[in-house]
Design a protein around this motif. Structure first.
Motif, short mmCIF file in Angstrom:
data_model
loop_
_atom_site.label_atom_id
_atom_site.label_comp_id
_atom_site.label_asym_id
_atom_site.label_seq_id
_atom_site.Cartn_x
_atom_site.Cartn_y
_atom_site.Cartn_z
N PHE A 79 25.44 47.13 72.77
CA PHE A 79 26.24 48.09 73.55
C PHE A 79 27.74 47.86 73.40
N VAL B 213 11.66 52.38 71.55
CA VAL B 213 11.27 50.97 71.68
C VAL B 213 11.29 50.52 73.15
N PHE C 241 29.36 49.10 81.71
CA PHE C 241 29.04 48.68 80.34
C PHE C 241 27.55 48.92 80.04
N TYR C 242 26.69 48.46 80.97
CA TYR C 242 25.24 48.63 80.76
C TYR C 242 24.86 50.11 80.87
N LYS D 35 33.81 48.34 72.71
CA LYS D 35 34.02 48.12 74.15
C LYS D 35 34.52 46.70 74.43
N GLU E 44 26.65 52.83 80.31
CA GLU E 44 27.06 53.58 79.12
C GLU E 44 26.24 53.19 77.89
N GLY E 45 25.91 51.90 77.84
CA GLY E 45 25.08 51.41 76.73
C GLY E 45 23.72 52.08 76.72
N PHE E 46 23.07 52.09 77.89
CA PHE E 46 21.75 52.70 77.97
C PHE E 46 21.83 54.21 77.76
N GLN F 77 22.12 55.52 74.04
CA GLN F 77 21.16 55.04 73.05
C GLN F 77 20.66 56.16 72.15
N LYS F 78 20.30 55.77 70.92
CA LYS F 78 19.71 56.73 69.97
C LYS F 78 18.22 56.86 70.28
N SER F 79 17.57 57.78 69.57
CA SER F 79 16.16 58.05 69.89
C SER F 79 15.25 56.84 69.61
#
Lengths: 517, 91
Positions: free
Chosen positions: A121, B44, B29-30, A125, B32-34, B37-39
């Motif tokens: 992630f 997974v 951060f988490y 950033k 936006e990260g989640f 995500q791509k497909s």
């Protein structure tokens, strides 16, 4: 005493453990090796600032992520099996494995799960350097998390640094450093992780070769091949070195296993190494486990040299271990008949000790305890009647060992050729090599699994060398429940493997320009 | 004394604010990260959740009880049982 065991239960429990361990090991080596390859690629990106290397890193990180996610927690199943199917074993070793495995769990969880989030992630950033450090920490963390389980396996092959407590029936650690730094544990860890690095390098080369064959992403594929070939060449040489150290250690601590690996029935001075051999389906000596060779290509004196760094040294064969021998260091190895007698004394002494305690007979308890300690070294032999029951399955050990070594040599050549062709700028035109590189991906898995077959089949009938035979390690449970869970695991793990291959193939087809993750 | 208390309170409030900002940053951060995500990543995650459910809520609960812990309540009995198994094995 062997007739007192339900061999069907033992066989199904072994099959179940083998199935789950082998499936687990499909996912693990790629994670261990690819993590370092990615870290190296990202380091080049940070050093050069070339965005091409960022794209390369992100692509391999995607494949790493798929493999990591599908494989994560598949090892937990093995822990379930320890508690349910192998309760005697778990109890017997509990004090040695408990704490280190807990440390491993915590270390793996915090180190990997924290930094893996930054790794996936954190692009754009966090700072480039912090991202790079996170990637390296994921690589180091995943490898460290493999340390304890391999140390535990090393201890099972060569139990040191412990004392058996007859009151609790548990082995207790008396010297942590002896357990951690036993030559078996050190070689096991280094050989296993370096072979995992080699597998990952072949994976990268194989996938890149597919792109080159299809004339897709050519600069990307060439750059990936350069990194993977250099990494693979170094790690495969290290694998050869640690394998060589392992062989020298095995001939001393597990001479029966060493004899089985080489199909050596009668030892000799200046023993030759069987480079290639085909065993017949029959045996002249009447022992089905000790098949004759139909054909063998032997290199004179090499086995002696490999085992003792002396071409004329004596290498014991199966019959020497059975009948007893004196090794090159002057250590006398008693015959298996003697070990069986000592083992029976130890088992009897343990039984008498517990009864004496119940009867509050302190003198008898002390005498029994002394007898137990005196003979405990060969405790496990007491369950056998026929010395030849202590010989591992020779054919499968021999073939697995030779397949592993043969493929290892091919991988060395593969890395060398890959570098040579990239240097000469002829890699795209060498289509035979590209095809061979693609086919080397499954071969790397075959070699890796063969290594574990040598390690685990070659040490049979022991779950803990000389102390606990596999047949006494199993829980006294219903065989049907083991059969049901065997097929359940087969279904679940096969499903996971199919999912992994499908998702990975899709990402490979999309290629690096798709944007990674 | 009063001034010291006020200073300490202000310091604590400042530390608390810093902590809250840091926690918010980690949360964002988490998130936006989640969210980004791509497909393949979503696929997974689905597999991970399904796998963990099968492992812990099906296999562990119904097929893999700890043999010695469910059979005996204390370590002494467990040890005695294993010794019996090792010294007097029966089918």
């Amino acid at each position: 005493m062997i007739e007192n065991f339900d061999m069907s239960l033992v066989d199904w429990s072994r099959a179940q453990f083998a199935l789950t361990a082998m499936y687990h090991w499909i996912f693990v080596p790629l994670t261990l090796g690819l993590a370092f390859i990615i870290a190296i690629m990202e380091t080049i990106y940070v050093k050069t600032g070339n965005p091409e290397w960022k794209k390369i890193t992100k692509f391999w990180m995607t494949l790493f992520g798929i493999n990591f996610a599908i494989g994560v927690a598949t090892g937990i199943i093995l822990e379930f099996e320890f508690g349910t199917n192998w309760s005697n074993y778990s109890w017997f070793v509990g004090d040695i494995f408990g704490a280190p495995l807990a440390v491993e769990g915590i270390m793996a969880f915090f180190m990997e799960s924290t930094f893996i989030a930054v790794m996936f992630f954190g692009w754009n950033k966090v700072s480039k350097k912090f991202h790079l450090i996170s990637t390296w920490l994921v690589a180091v963390g995943s490898n460290l998390s493999a340390l304890w389980i391999l140390v535990a396996n090393g201890w099972m092959q060569n139990p040191v640094g412990m004392k058996f407590n007859a009151d609790t029936a548990r082995n207790e650690m008396v010297n942590f450093w002896d357990v951690l730094f036993s030559p078996t544990a050190v070689n096991k860890f280094l050989h296993t992780i370096s072979s995992a690095y080699t597998l990952a390098a072949i994976f990268v080369i194989g996938v890149s070769a597919w792109y080159l064959l299809k004339k897709l992403n050519v600069p990307f594929a060439k750059k990936s091949i350069v990194v993977a070939s250099v990494f693979g060449l170094i790690t495969s040489l290290f694998t050869v070195m640690t394998g060589d150290n392992s062989a020298r250690e095995i001939v001393r601590d597990q001479p029966m296993k060493f004899a089985a690996m080489e199909g050596l029935y009668d030892g000799s001075k200046g023993a030759g190494l069987v480079a290639f051999g085909i065993m017949s389906s029959t045996s002249e000596n009447g022992n089905d486990n000790m098949k004759d060779f139909n054909f063998k290509l032997e290199i004179p004196n090499l086995l002696s040299y490999m085992a003792y760094m002396d071409g004329d040294a004596f290498v014991p064969g199966v019959n020497d271990v059975i009948n007893g021998f004196t090794d090159n260091d002057g250590v006398v190895h008693p015959s298996v008949i003697t070990k069986i007698e000592m083992g029976r004394k130890a088992i009897h002494a343990l039984k008498t000790y517990k009864q004496a305690q119940k009867d509050k007979d302190a003198n008898l308890a002390q005498t029994s305890l002394d007898e137990l300690n005196e003979n405990f070294k060969y405790f496990g032999y007491g369950y056998f009647d026929d010395p030849y029951n202590t010989v591992p399955p020779i054919s499968i050990t021999f073939y697995s060992f030779h397949i592993m070594v043969g493929l290892g040599m091919w991988f060395l050549l593969l890395f060398t050729l890959a570098l040579l062709f990239v240097y000469k700028e002829s890699i795209v035109s060498n289509k035979w090599f590209l095809r061979a590189a693609i086919w080397s991906i499954p071969l790397a898995y075959v070699a890796s699994q063969s290594g574990w077959i040598v390690a685990e089949m070659g040490r049979q009938p022991w779950v803990i060398q000389d102390l606990m035979p596999t047949l006494t390690a199993v829980s006294n449970i219903d065989t049907t429940s083991v059969q049901i869970t065997f097929f359940l695991f087969l279904t679940v793990f096969t499903g996971l493997l199919i999912a992994e291959i499908k998702i990975m193939l899709k990402q490979i087809k999309l290629g690096p320009n798709h944007g990674g993750h | 004394m009063n001034e010291l208390q006020t200073f300490s309170k202000a310091l604590n409030q400042e530390s608390l604010m810093k902590l809250l900002v840091t926690l918010k940053k980690i949360g964002v951060f988490y998130y936006e990260g989640f969210a980004g995500q791509k497909s393949w990543s979503r696929q997974v995650w689905l597999i991970i959740i399904l796998k963990l459910f099968i492992m812990f809520f099906v296999l562990k609960l119904f097929f893999f009880p700890n043999f010695l812990k469910t059979k005996y309540t204390n370590d002494k009995d467990r040890g005695d049982y294993v010794i019996e198994q090792l010294t007097n094995p029966k089918k």
